[in-house]
Enzyme design. Sequence first.
Site, PDB file in Angstrom:
ATOM      1  N   GLY A 205       0.802  -1.214   0.000  1.00  0.00           N
ATOM      2  CA  GLY A 205       0.000   0.000   0.000  1.00  0.00           C
ATOM      3  C   GLY A 205       0.833   1.260   0.000  1.00  0.00           C
ATOM      4  O   GLY A 205       0.354   2.323   0.427  1.00  0.00           O
ATOM      5  N   LEU A 206       2.072   1.192  -0.473  1.00  0.00           N
ATOM      6  CA  LEU A 206       2.993   2.326  -0.460  1.00  0.00           C
ATOM      7  C   LEU A 206       3.345   2.793  -1.878  1.00  0.00           C
ATOM      8  O   LEU A 206       4.316   3.512  -2.073  1.00  0.00           O
ATOM      9  CB  LEU A 206       4.258   1.963   0.315  1.00  0.00           C
ATOM     10  CG  LEU A 206       4.020   1.488   1.753  1.00  0.00           C
ATOM     11  CD1 LEU A 206       5.334   1.065   2.400  1.00  0.00           C
ATOM     12  CD2 LEU A 206       3.345   2.571   2.589  1.00  0.00           C
TER      13      LEU A 206
ATOM     14  N   SER B 153       4.278   1.193  -4.800  1.00  0.00           N
ATOM     15  CA  SER B 153       5.448   0.707  -5.534  1.00  0.00           C
ATOM     16  C   SER B 153       5.222   0.801  -7.038  1.00  0.00           C
ATOM     17  O   SER B 153       6.158   1.085  -7.803  1.00  0.00           O
ATOM     18  CB  SER B 153       5.769  -0.732  -5.136  1.00  0.00           C
ATOM     19  OG  SER B 153       4.659  -1.594  -5.393  1.00  0.00           O
ATOM     20  N   SER B 154       3.998   0.574  -7.489  1.00  0.00           N
ATOM     21  CA  SER B 154       3.720   0.640  -8.925  1.00  0.00           C
ATOM     22  C   SER B 154       3.840   2.063  -9.445  1.00  0.00           C
ATOM     23  O   SER B 154       4.386   2.299 -10.537  1.00  0.00           O
ATOM     24  CB  SER B 154       2.323   0.085  -9.236  1.00  0.00           C
ATOM     25  OG  SER B 154       1.318   0.811  -8.557  1.00  0.00           O
TER      26      SER B 154
ATOM     27  N   GLU C  45      -1.495   3.115 -16.077  1.00  0.00           N
ATOM     28  CA  GLU C  45      -1.970   2.119 -15.112  1.00  0.00           C
ATOM     29  C   GLU C  45      -3.436   1.770 -15.342  1.00  0.00           C
ATOM     30  O   GLU C  45      -3.834   0.612 -15.241  1.00  0.00           O
ATOM     31  CB  GLU C  45      -1.746   2.607 -13.677  1.00  0.00           C
ATOM     32  CG  GLU C  45      -2.063   1.544 -12.647  1.00  0.00           C
ATOM     33  CD  GLU C  45      -1.301   1.697 -11.349  1.00  0.00           C
ATOM     34  OE1 GLU C  45      -1.604   0.928 -10.422  1.00  0.00           O
ATOM     35  OE2 GLU C  45      -0.410   2.562 -11.252  1.00  0.00           O
TER      36      GLU C  45
ATOM     37  N   ASP D 222      -1.380   8.625  -6.333  1.00  0.00           N
ATOM     38  CA  ASP D 222      -0.092   7.961  -6.168  1.00  0.00           C
ATOM     39  C   ASP D 222       0.967   8.530  -7.106  1.00  0.00           C
ATOM     40  O   ASP D 222       2.099   8.818  -6.698  1.00  0.00           O
ATOM     41  CB  ASP D 222      -0.243   6.460  -6.406  1.00  0.00           C
ATOM     42  CG  ASP D 222      -1.125   5.791  -5.375  1.00  0.00           C
ATOM     43  OD1 ASP D 222      -1.457   6.443  -4.366  1.00  0.00           O
ATOM     44  OD2 ASP D 222      -1.491   4.620  -5.589  1.00  0.00           O
TER      45      ASP D 222
END
Length: 397
Positions: A128-129, A131-132, A164, A176
């Site tokens: 949940g940080l 990365s993608s 995405e 994000d």
Amino acid sequence: MRAQRVAEEFAKLYGSAPDGVWSAPGRVNLIGEHTDYNDGFVMPFALPQATLAAVARRTDGLLRLHSADIGGGAAGGVVELPLDRLAPGTDKDWTAYPAGVVWALREAGHPVTGADIHLSSTVPPGAGLSSSAALEVVTALALDDLHDLRLPRRQLALLCRHAENVYVGAPTGIMDQTASACCTEGHALFLDTRDLARKQIPFDLAAEGMRLLVVDTRVEHAHSDGEYGRRRAGCEKGAALLGVEALRDVPRAGLDVALARLGDDEEVRRLVRHVVTENGRVERVAALLESGCAAAIGPVLTEGHASLRDDFRVSCPELDLVVDTALAAGALGARMTGGGFGGSAIVLVRTADTATITKAVEEAFATANLTPPRVFEAAPSAGARRVSRSAWSGCTP
């Protein structure tokens, strides 16, 4: 130096030095969950954990990708992708994220001619940080520099989201990518996701005797899974039933009236209630931080977790265990962060209580026979940037 090591690894892989090394961080969302795709407010900040990309431009229409720690790590081979064959839905591996960015840039008319890319990340995947998003943004920034596109950070974030959403097939919002591209050190980013207006809000907990801990439950999630998409569809249904462009347009003072108009559709009522109240929580946290009342944001964080758990229903037993245990041990506030269904929680603590609360959470996981969590302090860090402008002479094949 990590950047130099990544450049040296690139040279061993591809037989020549890279044109440079770029970095894009993961992020923690302080408050504002599942509001970004509802045109609402969010408040993320960048983490020290980041994805590095050593990149060299190519002119032959070929994209070559390698990762030190994704998809098999160093043992995995270089993946070669002809640019003219990139298409949404054709790649279900990690390579879809950088390849999707290349596809999005070319679809937008930018003359990307190919690249060799070697990636190395310290952002935990599935936690949940984001990365993608870090993977996407570092690719976009490197290609922007190497092809002299000079795109604004806002535009890079939008292109990464498009990649995405369409190429990868994950219905994420804009938070994000914007956080990874635009955050600044020592600040949280107040972002209006409708018009992408940004405000950097000072966020220095250490100066006030506090810390913000991230607890990675090690329960992995995937945004492209159906549950995330179903909630987004439910929000869109709620907006349509209420006759508004997005749930952002439902005023907090008019929430009860709006919920009554939704009738017996309890699922949509819960989703609407969360989004409207969460937007209010973002505004409250921003006001408290700007007033120098950082400790007072704790109850607002905890309130947000209850809403995500009970109304949006994206928590899980491990996240609830972190929050409940931390609060019982004296935390000022705690909540899950990210899309949910696993991932991480954040815990606001007094500096003096850090060890005690960390130990309590670790012991709770051990008692429940769960995989030990990863606990670390979150420090607001810099956004995406180029960290090397030339190859190191020591990089040899």
